[in-house]
Motif scaffolding. Structure first.
Motif, PDB file in Angstrom:
ATOM      1  N   THR A  11     -59.990 -23.303 -55.731  1.00  0.00           N
ATOM      2  CA  THR A  11     -59.914 -22.471 -56.943  1.00  0.00           C
ATOM      3  C   THR A  11     -60.618 -21.146 -56.764  1.00  0.00           C
ATOM      4  O   THR A  11     -60.454 -20.230 -57.576  1.00  0.00           O
ATOM      5  N   GLY A  18     -69.160 -23.796 -58.547  1.00  0.00           N
ATOM      6  CA  GLY A  18     -68.327 -24.756 -59.261  1.00  0.00           C
ATOM      7  C   GLY A  18     -66.868 -24.754 -58.883  1.00  0.00           C
ATOM      8  O   GLY A  18     -66.054 -25.426 -59.532  1.00  0.00           O
ATOM      9  N   HIS A  19     -66.506 -24.019 -57.843  1.00  0.00           N
ATOM     10  CA  HIS A  19     -65.106 -24.021 -57.431  1.00  0.00           C
ATOM     11  C   HIS A  19     -64.750 -25.337 -56.742  1.00  0.00           C
ATOM     12  O   HIS A  19     -65.603 -25.990 -56.137  1.00  0.00           O
ATOM     13  N   ARG A  20     -63.472 -25.691 -56.843  1.00  0.00           N
ATOM     14  CA  ARG A  20     -63.034 -27.017 -56.412  1.00  0.00           C
ATOM     15  C   ARG A  20     -61.847 -26.911 -55.461  1.00  0.00           C
ATOM     16  O   ARG A  20     -61.161 -25.902 -55.384  1.00  0.00           O
ATOM     17  N   GLU A  46     -59.696 -29.706 -62.411  1.00  0.00           N
ATOM     18  CA  GLU A  46     -60.404 -29.828 -63.689  1.00  0.00           C
ATOM     19  C   GLU A  46     -61.125 -28.539 -64.075  1.00  0.00           C
ATOM     20  O   GLU A  46     -62.144 -28.574 -64.763  1.00  0.00           O
ATOM     21  N   ARG A  47     -60.593 -27.421 -63.645  1.00  0.00           N
ATOM     22  CA  ARG A  47     -61.157 -26.116 -64.009  1.00  0.00           C
ATOM     23  C   ARG A  47     -60.110 -25.050 -63.723  1.00  0.00           C
ATOM     24  O   ARG A  47     -59.130 -25.282 -63.025  1.00  0.00           O
ATOM     25  N   GLU A  48     -60.351 -23.861 -64.255  1.00  0.00           N
ATOM     26  CA  GLU A  48     -59.428 -22.753 -64.038  1.00  0.00           C
ATOM     27  C   GLU A  48     -59.468 -22.279 -62.584  1.00  0.00           C
ATOM     28  O   GLU A  48     -60.444 -22.485 -61.868  1.00  0.00           O
TER      29      GLU A  48
END
Length: 233
Positions: A11, A18-20, A46-48
């Motif tokens: 991401t 917090g990037h995935r 689970e995130r933008e």
């Protein structure tokens, strides 16, 4: 040792922010050939997804909403790469993300040996572009269908690039070569024949060589080691 080429898409650039991981792919090499054993999963982060990252790989959160989460994918991924040497381009990036995801899932971090093909490429081609597209051009790997980054496609391309970068090292790695290469082996693997074609330098080439040594001799004020060796011979 098994070798597996691995790549991820994410991401963003930093798992500490917090990037995935949103895509992971791996391809097994078998005897310096790309095998049919592959692993490929899309993942719901689970995130933008950052706009810059989406522009690179073309994946959006809407596209990934129904995909499994990393914790659901992790066991199968770990089983696929267990005991293998991982081949990754810019390995710290992918390993950093994978270990961050494994930590979130409460799983052990990776301890596989890793070959970083970016590091290898920089050593082989200092001062040149060494991204995947540049390496594909350099090693004549067709990447015309790579309009966007994608983990599965990039592992396929990187596998071919890695084989191209390490071609010629077979004898150093103890790999068997064919009779057409001028080498035959006994059943125990010992070389029994070696045929080497020697191309002698022409008179013009020898003259250029001598002139080059004279220039070095003058520039070094009589310290050209090659001329000393020629004198000894």
């Amino acid at each position: 040792m098994r070798q597996i080429v691995l790549d991820t898409e994410t991401t963003g650039l930093d798992p500490k922010q917090g990037h995935r991981i949103i895509e992971v792919a791996a391809i097994e090499l078998n005897g310096r050939k790309v095998s049919e054993r592959t692993f490929h999963r899309y993942i719901n982060p689970e995130r933008e997804i950052d706009e810059g990252a989406a522009a690179v790989h073309g994946l959006t959160l809407d596209r990934l909403q129904d995909e499994p989460k990393f914790a659901e994918v992790a066991p199968a991924l770990l089983e696929f790469i267990a005991g293998a040497e991982l081949i990754i381009h810019n390995a710290p990036f992918d390993i950093g993300f994978l270990n961050a995801e494994l930590a979130l899932a409460g799983l052990p971090l990776l301890n596989n040996p890793v070959i970083d093909t970016l590091k290898v490429a920089k050593e082989l081609h200092p001062g040149k572009k060494n991204n995947l597209n540049a390496l594909c051009d350099r090693y004549q790997v067709d990447n015309s269908h790579r309009t966007l980054h994608g983990a599965l496609l990039d592992t396929e391309l990187l596998a071919e690039v890695y084989l191209g970068m390490t071609r010629g090292q077979e004898s150093l790695l103890g790999e068997e070569r064919s009779e057409e290469d001028g080498v035959q082996f006994t059943a125990s693997g010992e070389a029994i024949c070696l045929s080497v074609r020697v191309l002698p330098a022409s008179e013009d080439e020898l003259a250029l060589h001598r002139a080059q040594l004279e220039d070095i001799e003058k520039a070094s004020k009589g310290s050209c080691l090659w001329k000393r060796l020629e004198t000894q011979v």
